[in-house]
Design a protein around this motif. Sequence first.
Motif, PDB file in Angstrom:
ATOM      1  N   LYS A  52      48.397  16.167  49.615  1.00 12.54           N
ATOM      2  CA  LYS A  52      47.042  15.680  49.746  1.00 12.54           C
ATOM      3  C   LYS A  52      46.615  15.702  51.204  1.00 12.54           C
ATOM      4  O   LYS A  52      47.342  15.271  52.080  1.00 12.54           O
ATOM      5  CB  LYS A  52      46.950  14.263  49.192  1.00 12.54           C
ATOM      6  CG  LYS A  52      45.568  13.655  49.303  1.00 12.54           C
ATOM      7  CD  LYS A  52      45.561  12.229  48.817  1.00 12.54           C
ATOM      8  CE  LYS A  52      44.178  11.601  48.998  1.00 12.54           C
ATOM      9  NZ  LYS A  52      44.176  10.184  48.582  1.00 12.54           N
ATOM     10  N   GLN A  53      45.414  16.199  51.441  1.00  9.39           N
ATOM     11  CA  GLN A  53      44.896  16.306  52.794  1.00  9.39           C
ATOM     12  C   GLN A  53      43.913  15.170  53.070  1.00  9.39           C
ATOM     13  O   GLN A  53      43.370  14.560  52.150  1.00  9.39           O
ATOM     14  CB  GLN A  53      44.183  17.649  52.970  1.00  9.39           C
ATOM     15  CG  GLN A  53      45.057  18.864  52.727  1.00  9.39           C
ATOM     16  CD  GLN A  53      46.026  19.109  53.860  1.00  9.39           C
ATOM     17  OE1 GLN A  53      45.882  18.570  54.943  1.00  9.39           O
ATOM     18  NE2 GLN A  53      47.027  19.934  53.610  1.00  9.39           N
ATOM     19  N   PRO A  54      43.659  14.863  54.346  1.00  9.43           N
ATOM     20  CA  PRO A  54      42.632  13.856  54.652  1.00  9.43           C
ATOM     21  C   PRO A  54      41.275  14.270  54.100  1.00  9.43           C
ATOM     22  O   PRO A  54      40.957  15.452  53.998  1.00  9.43           O
ATOM     23  CB  PRO A  54      42.615  13.833  56.185  1.00  9.43           C
ATOM     24  CG  PRO A  54      43.946  14.369  56.604  1.00  9.43           C
ATOM     25  CD  PRO A  54      44.328  15.376  55.562  1.00  9.43           C
ATOM     26  N   ARG A  55      40.476  13.286  53.752  1.00 14.20           N
ATOM     27  CA  ARG A  55      39.146  13.567  53.218  1.00 14.20           C
ATOM     28  C   ARG A  55      38.265  14.234  54.282  1.00 14.20           C
ATOM     29  O   ARG A  55      38.476  14.045  55.480  1.00 14.20           O
ATOM     30  CB  ARG A  55      38.472  12.285  52.734  1.00 14.20           C
ATOM     31  CG  ARG A  55      39.140  11.655  51.530  1.00 14.20           C
ATOM     32  CD  ARG A  55      38.416  10.389  51.143  1.00 14.20           C
ATOM     33  NE  ARG A  55      39.090   9.680  50.084  1.00 14.20           N
ATOM     34  CZ  ARG A  55      38.857   9.855  48.789  1.00 14.20           C
ATOM     35  NH1 ARG A  55      37.934  10.726  48.401  1.00 14.20           N
ATOM     36  NH2 ARG A  55      39.522   9.170  47.877  1.00 14.20           N
ATOM     37  N   VAL A  56      37.267  14.959  53.804  1.00 10.51           N
ATOM     38  CA  VAL A  56      36.306  15.588  54.707  1.00 10.51           C
ATOM     39  C   VAL A  56      34.908  15.113  54.353  1.00 10.51           C
ATOM     40  O   VAL A  56      34.623  14.733  53.209  1.00 10.51           O
ATOM     41  CB  VAL A  56      36.370  17.127  54.633  1.00 10.51           C
ATOM     42  CG1 VAL A  56      37.721  17.631  55.076  1.00 10.51           C
ATOM     43  CG2 VAL A  56      36.060  17.610  53.215  1.00 10.51           C
ATOM     44  N   GLY A  57      34.036  15.145  55.344  1.00  9.59           N
ATOM     45  CA  GLY A  57      32.653  14.767  55.110  1.00  9.59           C
ATOM     46  C   GLY A  57      31.900  15.842  54.358  1.00  9.59           C
ATOM     47  O   GLY A  57      32.364  16.977  54.194  1.00  9.59           O
ATOM     48  N   SER A  58      30.708  15.494  53.889  1.00  9.86           N
ATOM     49  CA  SER A  58      29.901  16.428  53.105  1.00  9.86           C
ATOM     50  C   SER A  58      29.205  17.459  53.979  1.00  9.86           C
ATOM     51  O   SER A  58      28.778  18.500  53.496  1.00  9.86           O
ATOM     52  CB  SER A  58      28.841  15.659  52.303  1.00  9.86           C
ATOM     53  OG  SER A  58      27.928  15.013  53.172  1.00  9.86           O
ATOM     54  N   GLY A  59      29.070  17.171  55.286  1.00  4.03           N
ATOM     55  CA  GLY A  59      28.354  18.084  56.162  1.00  4.03           C
ATOM     56  C   GLY A  59      26.850  17.934  56.104  1.00  4.03           C
ATOM     57  O   GLY A  59      26.116  18.731  56.699  1.00  4.03           O
ATOM     58  N   ARG A  60      26.380  16.907  55.414  1.00  5.94           N
ATOM     59  CA  ARG A  60      24.931  16.680  55.344  1.00  5.94           C
ATOM     60  C   ARG A  60      24.423  16.173  56.688  1.00  5.94           C
ATOM     61  O   ARG A  60      25.044  15.337  57.331  1.00  5.94           O
ATOM     62  CB  ARG A  60      24.599  15.671  54.258  1.00  5.94           C
ATOM     63  CG  ARG A  60      24.971  16.129  52.851  1.00  5.94           C
ATOM     64  CD  ARG A  60      24.433  15.158  51.837  1.00  5.94           C
ATOM     65  NE  ARG A  60      22.987  15.121  51.878  1.00  5.94           N
ATOM     66  CZ  ARG A  60      22.257  14.129  51.344  1.00  5.94           C
ATOM     67  NH1 ARG A  60      22.858  13.106  50.791  1.00  5.94           N
ATOM     68  NH2 ARG A  60      20.943  14.169  51.413  1.00  5.94           N
ATOM     69  N   ILE A  61      23.288  16.695  57.100  1.00 14.39           N
ATOM     70  CA  ILE A  61      22.680  16.268  58.360  1.00 14.39           C
ATOM     71  C   ILE A  61      21.751  15.092  58.072  1.00 14.39           C
ATOM     72  O   ILE A  61      20.787  15.213  57.305  1.00 14.39           O
ATOM     73  CB  ILE A  61      21.892  17.418  59.008  1.00 14.39           C
ATOM     74  CG1 ILE A  61      22.849  18.565  59.360  1.00 14.39           C
ATOM     75  CG2 ILE A  61      21.160  16.933  60.246  1.00 14.39           C
ATOM     76  CD1 ILE A  61      22.157  19.780  59.921  1.00 14.39           C
ATOM     77  N   ARG A  62      22.037  13.972  58.681  1.00 12.51           N
ATOM     78  CA  ARG A  62      21.215  12.770  58.537  1.00 12.51           C
ATOM     79  C   ARG A  62      20.558  12.480  59.879  1.00 12.51           C
ATOM     80  O   ARG A  62      21.222  12.058  60.824  1.00 12.51           O
ATOM     81  CB  ARG A  62      22.072  11.596  58.077  1.00 12.51           C
ATOM     82  CG  ARG A  62      22.700  11.805  56.698  1.00 12.51           C
ATOM     83  CD  ARG A  62      23.603  10.628  56.334  1.00 12.51           C
ATOM     84  NE  ARG A  62      24.096  10.743  54.976  1.00 12.51           N
ATOM     85  CZ  ARG A  62      25.194  11.406  54.629  1.00 12.51           C
ATOM     86  NH1 ARG A  62      25.904  12.008  55.578  1.00 12.51           N
ATOM     87  NH2 ARG A  62      25.587  11.471  53.371  1.00 12.51           N
TER      88      ARG A  62
END
Length: 904
Positions: free
Chosen positions: A292-302
């Motif tokens: 299992k790898q660390p989680r990643v963000g969605s890459g959405r620009i806020r």
Amino acid sequence: MAELLGVAVLGLGLSALYALSSLGLVLTYRGSGVVNFAQGAIGLCAAFVWFELHVNGSWPFGLAVLVAVVAAAAAGALIHLGLMRPLRTASSIARTVVTLGLLITLQALVILRYGPVVNTVPSTLPTDPWILGAVTVPADRLILIAVALVLTVALWVVYRFSGFGRSTSAVAEDQTLAAAVGVSPDVVAAANWALSSALSALAAILVAPIITLHASSMTTLVIGALAIALIAGFRSFPVAFVASIVLGIGQTLLTRFVDQPGAAAAAPFLVMIVVMTVRGRAIPLRDHPFAKQPRVGSGRIRPAPIVAAALVTTVLVLVLSEAWVLAIGTTLAVSTFLLSFVVLVGYVGQISLAQWPLAGFGAWVAGRLMAAHGVPFLPAALIGVAATVALAIVIALPAVRVRGINLAIVTFGLGAVLEFLLFTNSDYTGGIGGTAVDMELFGWSFDGGLHPYRYVSVTFVVLVALALVVTNVRRGLVGRRMLAVRTNERAAAALGIGVTSVKLYGFALAAGIAAVGAVLVTFSVGIVDYHQFSSFQSTVYLGLAYLGGIGFVAGPLLGAPLGPGTVGAQFGKDVLVGLGEYLPLIGGIALVLTVVANQDGMAHDLARVSRRVAARLGLGDRAIRQPARAALVSRPGQERERVRPSTLAVSGLSVRYGGTTVLDGVSLDVRPGEVVGLIGPNGAGKTTLIDSITGFTRPTAGSVTLDGAELAGRSPSARARAGISRAFQSLELFEDLTALENIIAATDPASRSCYVTDLVRPAPVRLGPGVTDAVREFRLEDDLDRPASDLPYGRRRLLAIARAVASGPSVLLLDEPAAGLSGEESRELARVVRRLADEWGMAVLLIEHDVEFVMDTCDRLVVLDFGRVISSGEPGEVRRDPAVVEAYLGGESAALAMRTEATS
């Protein structure tokens, strides 16, 4: 000749040091599967305990050694039980980072207690010269090598012939199976940690009189020991000993006869890189573990967080002193550098410990162009970034053939080579005083020391710009490719994704970002000291990136304040006076605790809290995949397009591993619209045949053709693009992606322009008819937004097949698709497979042990036994073949059962 021999014999001292250190590393890895970067630090602490008791406290030598060694052994066992055991199912990144955190913590404790003072330790071994013919050598060197030899033999005997050694091997092979037969993996691992820590303590005590005792003495030594342990595969004690002899003598000879600073120190790593390049594989074997790898963000620009950050930064800059403003600018610059870890480690899953020295190369190129050739800052910086990207690609060429912890060590070695050959050589770095630079653009200076407010403005703009680039990459086609490669290289290659090109791109993009960050960090005060670009500092920065959240763009900004020269250091100076010297200790402890408690970093927790707050305020995000889901509605009045018809032909295919023949002259063909069953007992070579067809295994003889075109020499991804798709027996899904993203990954265009365009504007997701048809065919509409890891097993298996089908391949290879399905699910899947052949026009090669499934689905059967085809033909003919009844079905009773089952 006598001089050469004398120098070589003197090298036995260094050989002994390497041997004693590398044996401990091998011990730890054999028992727990962990490469302990803190091995030298544990020995260092034990050596200082011995120093306090024996040298300062006048304890007897033997008693002081015993106490120090026992203390180290106890510490090793506690480290495993308290830190490593909770991480046994974690990714190799997490286990690596926690040992780096231990290294930082222990070294910080030693510095706080003893400072940077070099302690000369009196030798406890005889140092009288021994005369061996024409060679004179100090006695302690020979004694040390003799001790190393005795320990090597003892460890080899124990781990080869004792019950404990057999238990260790069983745990290393399969922890679950070892536990099932009564062997406790935790007890074995704790014992090995204790033994390796005790050995590290003994080694540190014995070598302290030779290399002196100071904060970095043992940690520097373990760098070379890591190279030796890697050459030994972290398993063989004799190989580690022999490699220590060769490299120790070789380094000593280089030191004496080669007039190139750093050449001797870099030698172990150059050897290691060559060995691992030859030994490595571009694609892992099918038994390669995927943790299992660390989680990643969605890459959405806020926009809101960006605006808020700009306002907060502006307010702080206006109200704080210039020293604080410079610290804020440095924090932003360090954050920029840490973004490189998000790309390479977070997105691509490549553990690199060479980022800081590699970034230093770009700073070195830019600095020397400015100081020695008068090149203005901007073109010099751009050339430095380009040079770093080029060097990263060169470094990545051997690095992409290894993965996991091996990659971490190889990159650590590559960084050390840069450090030893370049940054420690004052002839190349502008002399002892460093290189004078000035960050000036169009006559506008933003030197941090002279104009801190300008410096903050520039670093903020650069950080935001590069953060947007990283988020764009995450959302685009390149990001999906990266996450696919990170999660499962074999599955990615089977879908036509160029694994090597994705890794090279990740190394290149990360290197460019790192170089920008390094220039901003090191040019801020006008003088660049290139000694700071050490491999050890690279491990510290990796820890900071992991602490903040290595898969999230916000992570670097959360981890950077613990870096040198940042707001954390300034806080220690101005608010909590004296805290600055404790910053490395605080960072090390925080890193260890964060990895154990939350492997996803602070940014993940922050994002989770933000979503909860937004939901309570009625500001929750709209479903981001609604347009994609809308495209999945049925298309009335449209017939499904048939795939391009192609015939797969296998002729005389043979595969041998050493002296074992796995496939022996296998021939078969699969035509469009036909389902061919490949059956045989376990170990008959069925999966190996599919691996050979898809390019994962290189045959020793024979050919594989698609419509007459030879596929030999073509990569798995090239064969996938040619129209051959497969579903794996072990599923091998992209666990980090949703079900929809798994399917989309199979249909993304094989575009190379996206490597450039996605930096600025990622292409929107477009669903082709293949995705729609695959989702509807396997009834996955309700699972599209769920992560693949959250699906029940039956749905996961259907998802794996749907992903293989979505690209509309001409040839589909299914490896036990009905395994683990219920009877009703198997019957439904059989009907779907038939439709894939009859309505889609695919040529299907099917491996399956379910007799009813095979008989109801296949047009023809091919039977393998011991790698040979023993029968082929229609199911009815094969069912009655005596050779099949005997070899595959196991006798007359099984044949009778099969006939009964087929006619019921």
